[in-house]
Enzyme design. Structure first.
Site, PDB file in Angstrom:
ATOM      1  NE  ARG B 128      -3.919  -2.165   2.229  1.00 28.57           N
ATOM      2  CZ  ARG B 128      -3.760  -3.118   3.145  1.00 28.57           C
ATOM      3  NH1 ARG B 128      -2.838  -2.993   4.071  1.00 28.57           N
ATOM      4  NH2 ARG B 128      -4.523  -4.188   3.141  1.00 28.57           N
ATOM      5  CE  LYS B 150      -2.539  12.988 -15.074  1.00 26.12           C
ATOM      6  NZ  LYS B 150      -3.122  13.169 -16.408  1.00 26.12           N
ATOM      7  CD  GLU B 192       4.113  15.027 -23.440  1.00 24.33           C
ATOM      8  OE1 GLU B 192       3.545  16.066 -23.085  1.00 24.33           O
ATOM      9  OE2 GLU B 192       3.543  13.909 -23.506  1.00 24.33           O
ATOM     10  CE  LYS B 234       3.404  16.758 -15.305  1.00 25.77           C
ATOM     11  NZ  LYS B 234       3.493  15.534 -16.099  1.00 25.77           N
ATOM     12  CD  GLU B 244      -6.013  14.901 -15.755  1.00 23.40           C
ATOM     13  OE1 GLU B 244      -4.919  15.226 -16.198  1.00 23.40           O
ATOM     14  OE2 GLU B 244      -6.617  13.881 -16.101  1.00 23.40           O
ATOM     15  CG  ASN B 252      -3.931  15.014 -20.339  1.00 22.75           C
ATOM     16  OD1 ASN B 252      -2.901  14.349 -20.389  1.00 22.75           O
ATOM     17  ND2 ASN B 252      -4.755  14.981 -19.301  1.00 22.75           N
ATOM     18  CG  HIS B 255      -1.547  13.962 -23.954  1.00 26.21           C
ATOM     19  ND1 HIS B 255      -0.906  15.139 -24.267  1.00 26.21           N
ATOM     20  CD2 HIS B 255      -0.629  13.205 -23.280  1.00 26.21           C
ATOM     21  CE1 HIS B 255       0.337  15.116 -23.789  1.00 26.21           C
ATOM     22  NE2 HIS B 255       0.534  13.948 -23.193  1.00 26.21           N
ATOM     23  CG  HIS B 259      -3.916   8.986 -24.881  1.00 32.04           C
ATOM     24  ND1 HIS B 259      -4.461   9.429 -23.700  1.00 32.04           N
ATOM     25  CD2 HIS B 259      -2.578   9.030 -24.717  1.00 32.04           C
ATOM     26  CE1 HIS B 259      -3.489   9.755 -22.862  1.00 32.04           C
ATOM     27  NE2 HIS B 259      -2.335   9.517 -23.462  1.00 32.04           N
ATOM     28  CG  HIS B 272       3.109   9.342 -24.922  1.00 26.09           C
ATOM     29  ND1 HIS B 272       1.731   9.297 -24.909  1.00 26.09           N
ATOM     30  CD2 HIS B 272       3.449  10.422 -24.164  1.00 26.09           C
ATOM     31  CE1 HIS B 272       1.261  10.293 -24.172  1.00 26.09           C
ATOM     32  NE2 HIS B 272       2.278  10.985 -23.718  1.00 26.09           N
TER      33      HIS B 272
END
Lengths: 371, 371
Positions: B128, B150, B192, B234, B244, B252, B255, B259, B272
């Site tokens: 955890r 993320k 990016e 960022k 988010e 994004n 993105h 994606h 990517h």
């Protein structure tokens, strides 16, 4: 469905700032519209249950949820601790993605501890977190596993090794659903109820001793009090230490030995609560040998655990080096640090502590309890 | 190993209360003892890398870590987006459990975005939550994926669908490791970098246009500035919206279309950053058609993306209903709500917004960009 009088007999609040949530306790909560007044809003709900519980209660829950969500889906997992693994968790993700579920989708865990732990971890991980609600259908889940935000699946090398701390939006404890609970599972739940006595509240231990027959007979008033007091103690502990950096570990009284039993016998052989019941006897003996409590208290606790229908004699896990096998299994417990096992001991009646213990003493306890 | 002068040329702080952490940027950071001054303490460290990066830099990192940890382990994953899945993640859990790693074990992600995302999710989930450090070895990871917490793995039905928001303890961006980065991956990282201009900082966009040749030639001063400014933007966004719920979605840009391209072609076909590069062209056209920017700005952005070595023509994903296929793939994007796709658009130069768009307009953009 009744809607005109509140079925909620008790409400316990878990205080965790913006992650606070209520535990609702009462009779026939699933059947009463008032139960569902404060659900998170969304277009879709997914009820996660298992092959045992779904035929009993899934229709009732999904029907009630249809008043709140345009789409209510159901996924039914295979039942049992042996299925608390990745392939089964994947069934939840598959259902979510095949149905185009978005970030606001609310998950409902309808079942015992395994369903709750898996649904919680799925909710924690799906799109990095969606809301979920616990609807525990076993006593064990109502008094322990559905409260406090511990979610996880098992790894072949250890129980609950992969998971998250992730809090539900609310917990709905319906006493009515316990009517169909098998006696063996009722006893397993009582292990976690009994646990709260020696670690935190001797008056509650007295009460359990007096009311054990009523609890075993599933008398609603007795169950309601046992669940409420258990949740209150858990709420008090979790509110101070959400991520188990200290105090919260005391809730694992009996669990270090218990996990070794569960894992050593193969998950599903003993119920979790049975492992905890026997583990508490072992941890009590350890506490006595470390000078924390006297033998009379060990006997008192052992008698109560036995009366609750739980095993008090530990199983032999290895015919060659049984104690060594227990120790190996306990070393991979999550509370271990740098290979040193951390035991929860009773530090005088009503008070728990976490400490290490010499291997030789632990071996004596194992030998004694397995004999 | 040099130890007498600081190799750190810039330090950007991500401010998230008790989860705050620094991004260290500099030349030859891996080789300098000063880089490792403030690591989390533990008995064991596990370096996670892949078959491409491990032969180049794993020995250097593990050797340096041996001064801080009694045991330093290495697990080497297969390389590529196609391996960003559960079976590969399981290799990390296997290594942790087989070596008896406890709750304090520190994970180090040595690699690109895939290694960082998987190591981060493993760290979030193992017992955890254990601490982890990002050591990104691609430009894309240094300016984007290793920063902000993320983490995720892919599901067959969608990219990054299973994961957690989980912050690292620090991020170590060594310019030296970019020397071995293939040109195609450098370009993917520049996608990016370019992204931060139109969404937040037109002066930075000017600077990129002026310095693109230096960036493509991997000149350290140019790279250091590009990384620092990207991380600053960022950090500013993530510091306001860690999970988010709003602003962060602007990161994004490109993105949603990107994606769909990655997923539609099969993960790993396009990098990517290539998907994002082409996706920014598509999102720019959408912004223009929604009246947010003029065609000159679309052209300016398209020219820069093309100069950076990135694709600007979108691939055909279906020979029967190509736009429909794009739309279907975008509907399962995490930002979608109740089946409505949320697009990040440029809302005038240097400013982004999130909005819906009529299917007919989106279809026009897809048809235009695929032609």
């Amino acid at each position: 469905m009744q809607a005109n009088s509140s079925p909620i007999t008790a409400r316990v609040q878990i205080e965790l700032a913006e992650r606070s949530y209520p535990i609702l306790i009462g009779t026939s909560l699933l059947a009463n519209a008032l139960t569902y007044q404060h659900l998170p809003q969304a277009a879709t709900a997914l009820v996660v249950s298992n092959t045992t519980v779904a035929p009993l209660y899934a229709a009732q829950l999904t029907e009630a949820l249809q008043a709140h969500y345009a789409k209510v889906l159901l996924v039914t997992l295979p039942d049992g601790e042996v299925h608390k693994d990745w392939p089964t968790l994947q069934l939840i993700f598959d259902a979510l993605l095949e149905n185009g579920c978005d970030r606001k989708t609310v998950l409902f865990a309808l079942g015992g501890g395994v369903v709750g732990d898996m649904t919680g971890f799925a909710a924690a991980s799906y799109m990095r977190g969606v809301p979920f609600v616990q609807v525990p259908t076993t006593l064990l889940a109502q008094v322990d596993s559905s409260v406090g935000g511990k979610t996880a699946i098992n790894h072949p090398l250890g129980k609950n090794m992969i998971g998250a701390f992730y809090q539900p939006q609310q917990v709905i404890c319906d006493l009515e659903v316990l009517k169909t609970l098998p006696d063996r599972e009722l006893s397993a739940g009582l292990a976690e109820v009994i646990k709260y006595g020696p670690i935190a509240d001797m008056a509650f231990l007295d009460w359990i001793e007096t009311n054990l027959d009523a609890l075993l007979a599933k008398e609603p008033a007795a169950l309601a009090h046992a669940i409420q007091r258990s949740c209150e103690i858990k709420a008090w502990v979790v509110g101070q230490d959400e991520r188990e950096s200290g105090l919260r570990a005391i809730l694992n009284f009996g669990h270090t030995f218990g996990h070794a039993i569960e894992s050593g016998l193969g998950y599903g052989e003993w119920l979790h609560g049975e492992g905890v019941g026997c583990g508490m006897v072992m941890a009590a003996h350890l506490s006595q040998r470390l000078g924390r409590i006297d033998m009379a208290f060990v006997q008192r606790l052992t008698t109560l655990i036995q009366r609750a229908g739980l095993p008090v004699k530990a199983p032999v896990l290895s015919s060659t080096d049984n104690a060594g096998r227990y120790l190996d299994l306990m070393r991979i417990d999550k509370k271990s640090e740098a290979g040193e096992i951390r035991f929860v001991v009773i530090d005088g009646p009503g008070k728990a502590a976490v400490c290490a213990a010499p291997d030789a003493v632990v071996r004596e306890v194992i030998d004694l309890c397995c004999a």
